[in-house]
Design a protein around this motif. Structure first.
Motif, mmCIF file in Angstrom:
data_model
loop_
_atom_site.group_PDB
_atom_site.id
_atom_site.type_symbol
_atom_site.label_atom_id
_atom_site.label_comp_id
_atom_site.label_asym_id
_atom_site.label_seq_id
_atom_site.Cartn_x
_atom_site.Cartn_y
_atom_site.Cartn_z
ATOM 1 N N ALA A 1 -5.341 7.790 -15.621
ATOM 2 C CA ALA A 1 -4.906 7.464 -14.220
ATOM 3 C C ALA A 1 -4.436 6.090 -14.301
ATOM 4 C CB ALA A 1 -5.992 7.682 -13.503
ATOM 5 N N ASN B 1 -0.060 3.247 -14.568
ATOM 6 C CA ASN B 1 0.354 2.181 -13.742
ATOM 7 C C ASN B 1 0.640 1.009 -14.921
ATOM 8 O OD1 ASN B 1 -0.251 3.682 -11.437
ATOM 9 N ND2 ASN B 1 -1.975 2.350 -11.088
ATOM 10 N N VAL C 1 -11.400 4.541 -8.063
ATOM 11 C CA VAL C 1 -10.704 5.864 -7.451
ATOM 12 C C VAL C 1 -9.521 6.232 -8.365
ATOM 13 C CG1 VAL C 1 -9.615 6.658 -5.458
ATOM 14 C CG2 VAL C 1 -11.466 5.061 -5.312
ATOM 15 N N ALA C 2 -9.463 7.417 -8.927
ATOM 16 C CA ALA C 2 -8.571 8.140 -9.904
ATOM 17 C C ALA C 2 -8.444 9.474 -9.777
ATOM 18 C CB ALA C 2 -9.187 7.491 -11.368
ATOM 19 N N THR C 3 -7.332 9.927 -9.989
ATOM 20 C CA THR C 3 -6.795 11.160 -9.914
ATOM 21 C C THR C 3 -5.772 11.421 -11.198
ATOM 22 O OG1 THR C 3 -6.742 11.621 -7.661
ATOM 23 C CG2 THR C 3 -5.432 13.301 -8.902
ATOM 24 N N GLY D 1 -0.975 13.814 -6.188
ATOM 25 C CA GLY D 1 -0.276 14.308 -4.811
ATOM 26 C C GLY D 1 -0.733 15.693 -4.558
ATOM 27 N N GLN D 2 -1.546 15.916 -4.800
ATOM 28 C CA GLN D 2 -2.473 17.333 -4.350
ATOM 29 C C GLN D 2 -3.424 17.236 -3.395
ATOM 30 O OE1 GLN D 2 -2.583 20.374 -7.489
ATOM 31 N NE2 GLN D 2 -1.206 18.852 -8.785
ATOM 32 N N GLY D 3 -3.674 16.034 -2.833
ATOM 33 C CA GLY D 3 -4.902 15.956 -2.073
ATOM 34 C C GLY D 3 -6.246 15.568 -2.641
ATOM 35 N N ILE D 4 -6.278 15.335 -4.087
ATOM 36 C CA ILE D 4 -7.691 15.140 -4.720
ATOM 37 C C ILE D 4 -8.326 14.208 -4.165
ATOM 38 C CG2 ILE D 4 -8.605 14.970 -6.856
ATOM 39 C CD1 ILE D 4 -7.059 17.606 -7.239
ATOM 40 N N ALA D 5 -7.632 12.837 -4.268
ATOM 41 C CA ALA D 5 -8.319 11.614 -3.896
ATOM 42 C C ALA D 5 -8.548 11.648 -2.387
ATOM 43 C CB ALA D 5 -7.114 10.465 -4.159
ATOM 44 N N GLY D 6 -7.839 12.145 -1.576
ATOM 45 C CA GLY D 6 -8.113 12.452 -0.136
ATOM 46 C C GLY D 6 -9.481 13.242 0.092
ATOM 47 N N HIS E 1 -3.482 1.403 -1.492
ATOM 48 C CA HIS E 1 -2.843 2.832 -1.557
ATOM 49 C C HIS E 1 -2.948 3.487 -0.251
ATOM 50 C CE1 HIS E 1 -2.206 7.224 -2.427
ATOM 51 N NE2 HIS E 1 -1.459 6.832 -3.491
ATOM 52 N N PRO E 2 -2.012 4.050 0.222
ATOM 53 C CA PRO E 2 -2.038 4.654 1.778
ATOM 54 C C PRO E 2 -3.170 5.815 2.031
ATOM 55 C CG PRO E 2 0.249 4.951 0.748
ATOM 56 C CD PRO E 2 -0.811 4.554 -0.341
ATOM 57 N N VAL E 3 -3.838 6.299 1.146
ATOM 58 C CA VAL E 3 -5.119 7.149 1.186
ATOM 59 C C VAL E 3 -6.146 6.355 1.996
ATOM 60 C CG1 VAL E 3 -6.071 6.859 -0.920
ATOM 61 C CG2 VAL E 3 -6.121 9.049 0.202
ATOM 62 N N TYR E 4 -6.231 5.175 1.817
ATOM 63 C CA TYR E 4 -7.472 4.479 2.461
ATOM 64 C C TYR E 4 -7.073 4.505 3.875
ATOM 65 C CZ TYR E 4 -7.966 3.381 -2.518
ATOM 66 O OH TYR E 4 -8.260 3.454 -3.868
ATOM 67 N N ARG F 1 -5.219 6.385 5.746
ATOM 68 C CA ARG F 1 -5.531 7.625 6.153
ATOM 69 C C ARG F 1 -6.834 8.204 6.558
ATOM 70 N NH1 ARG F 1 -0.017 9.877 4.998
ATOM 71 N NH2 ARG F 1 -0.644 11.962 5.116
HETATM 72 C C1 LIG Z 1 -4.068 6.470 -6.121
HETATM 73 C C2 LIG Z 1 -4.595 7.785 -6.464
HETATM 74 C C3 LIG Z 1 -6.091 7.877 -6.729
HETATM 75 C C4 LIG Z 1 -4.132 8.812 -5.522
HETATM 76 O O1 LIG Z 1 -4.683 10.245 -5.924
HETATM 77 P P1 LIG Z 1 -3.999 11.564 -5.295
HETATM 78 O O2 LIG Z 1 -4.807 12.630 -5.857
HETATM 79 O O3 LIG Z 1 -2.596 11.588 -5.793
HETATM 80 O O4 LIG Z 1 -3.924 11.102 -3.639
HETATM 81 P P2 LIG Z 1 -3.727 12.344 -2.788
HETATM 82 O O5 LIG Z 1 -2.796 13.455 -3.077
HETATM 83 O O6 LIG Z 1 -5.051 12.571 -2.198
HETATM 84 O O7 LIG Z 1 -3.001 11.389 -1.587
HETATM 85 C C5 LIG Z 1 -3.538 10.905 -0.734
HETATM 86 C C6 LIG Z 1 -2.889 10.706 0.549
HETATM 87 O O8 LIG Z 1 -2.005 9.463 0.785
HETATM 88 C C7 LIG Z 1 -0.889 10.121 1.089
HETATM 89 N N1 LIG Z 1 0.179 9.450 0.127
HETATM 90 C C8 LIG Z 1 0.483 9.246 -1.156
HETATM 91 N N2 LIG Z 1 1.454 8.568 -1.570
HETATM 92 C C9 LIG Z 1 1.884 8.192 -0.528
HETATM 93 C C10 LIG Z 1 2.815 7.197 -0.035
HETATM 94 N N3 LIG Z 1 3.681 6.574 -0.922
HETATM 95 N N4 LIG Z 1 3.125 6.727 1.321
HETATM 96 C C11 LIG Z 1 2.215 6.955 2.270
HETATM 97 N N5 LIG Z 1 1.114 8.062 1.976
HETATM 98 C C12 LIG Z 1 1.116 8.707 0.611
HETATM 99 C C13 LIG Z 1 -0.827 11.663 0.821
HETATM 100 O O9 LIG Z 1 0.053 12.307 1.552
HETATM 101 C C14 LIG Z 1 -2.102 11.760 1.079
HETATM 102 O O10 LIG Z 1 -2.461 12.275 2.352
HETATM 103 P P3 LIG Z 1 -3.282 13.191 2.881
HETATM 104 O O11 LIG Z 1 -4.784 13.084 2.326
HETATM 105 O O12 LIG Z 1 -3.485 12.998 4.419
HETATM 106 O O13 LIG Z 1 -2.993 14.416 2.697
HETATM 107 C C15 LIG Z 1 -3.959 8.350 -7.830
HETATM 108 O O14 LIG Z 1 -2.537 8.132 -7.754
HETATM 109 C C16 LIG Z 1 -4.344 7.466 -9.135
HETATM 110 O O15 LIG Z 1 -5.479 7.717 -10.026
HETATM 111 N N6 LIG Z 1 -3.650 6.230 -9.291
HETATM 112 C C17 LIG Z 1 -3.858 5.551 -10.529
HETATM 113 C C18 LIG Z 1 -5.138 4.665 -10.373
HETATM 114 C C19 LIG Z 1 -5.201 3.883 -9.048
HETATM 115 O O16 LIG Z 1 -4.407 3.134 -8.708
HETATM 116 N N7 LIG Z 1 -6.147 3.754 -8.416
HETATM 117 C C20 LIG Z 1 -6.381 3.286 -6.807
HETATM 118 C C21 LIG Z 1 -6.981 1.892 -7.215
HETATM 119 S S1 LIG Z 1 -7.176 0.948 -5.447
#
Ligand SMILES: CC(C)(COP(=O)(O)OP(=O)(O)OC[C@H]1O[C@@H](n2cnc3c(N)ncnc32)[C@H](O)[C@@H]1OP(=O)(O)O)[C@@H](O)C(=O)NCCC(=O)NCCS
Length: 182
Positions: free
Chosen positions: A29, A33, A86-88, A94-99, A123-126, A128
């Motif tokens: 994950a 980056n 926090v990692a997917t 992009g399949q809602g796993i982190a959410g 990340h925007p997930v926080y 939200r």
């Molecule tokens: C960051 C990370 C955990 C996100 O995981 P993910 O499973 O792809 O995230 P989700 O699919 O659950 O998306 C989360 C939400 O953000 C939204 N989102 C994703 N990218 C977005 C963007 N660029 N702008 C706005 N919203 C965005 C999605 O629509 C989703 O919204 P929802 O929960 O309302 O449906 C993943 O990309 C990852 O492992 N990244 C590398 C490690 C990392 O950077 N971790 C975070 C450290 S702070």
């Protein structure tokens, strides 16, 4: 949205095989980056207290680590939880796993003594899920390359806070994390 099975695991109960599985997920994950500083470990700086694991067909594809700690907010000890790693898995992004994992984690933490959830990230997930970026001055122990370096006091970047009770976060307070960053 992809459905996952979610499991909570105490850090001390993790088997070597599970630890290796988490390390592999974090490497995949964060590696996407160009940030894979985990050195084959299942944690970045230090071990945690609880792991929230997301599996699909038995395979680990999502992870959140939780730490429980008291911090000093303007002279008062406040119980908080810090989220980390926090990692997917990139194959399932992009399949809602982190959410899903975040919602599960927040519901779990609402049952605890913690007054706030803290994390460092943007990340925007926080946002939200109710987190708000704050800019308090933080005091913390700096760990680099598995070595304690110094005590730092500086305005924070990337700290996000979610209240778990009706206690409001004090935006002006000096905050001593009483340890390293989450
Ligand atoms: C960051 C990370 C955990 C996100 O995981 P993910 O499973 O792809 O995230 P989700 O699919 O659950 O998306 C989360 C939400 O953000 C939204 N989102 C994703 N990218 C977005 C963007 N660029 N702008 C706005 N919203 C965005 C999605 O629509 C989703 O919204 P929802 O929960 O309302 O449906 C993943 O990309 C990852 O492992 N990244 C590398 C490690 C990392 O950077 N971790 C975070 C450290 S702070």
């Amino acid at each position: 949205m992809k459905r996952i099975e979610i499991e909570n695991r105490d850090e001390l109960s993790l088997t070597r095989a599970e630890d290796d599985e988490i390390a592999g997920l974090l490497s995949a994950a964060f590696g996407q980056n160009g940030d894979d500083d985990f050195g084959g470990r299942s944690f970045y700086k230090q071990r945690h207290h609880l792991r929230v694991l997301g599996r699909s067909d038995g395979r680990l594809i999502g992870h959140i680590a939780i730490c429980f700690r008291v911090i000093n907010v303007a002279g008062t000890l406040v119980p908080v939880t810090g989220l980390a790693e926090v990692a997917t898995h990139p194959d399932h992004g992009g399949q809602g796993i982190a959410g899903q994992l975040l919602k599960h984690t927040i519901a779990l933490l609402r049952q605890t003594q913690a007054a706030f959830v803290l994390l460092f990230g943007d990340h925007p997930v926080y946002a939200r899920n109710g987190f708000r970026a704050v800019t308090n001055t933080l005091r913390y122990t700096k760990i680099e390359d598995s070595r304690t370096e110094s005590v730092v006091s500086a305005p924070t970047r990337y700290l996000q806070v979610l209240p778990l009770t009706d206690q409001a976060w004090d935006d002006q307070a000096d905050v001593d994390l009483l340890g390293h960053l989450f």
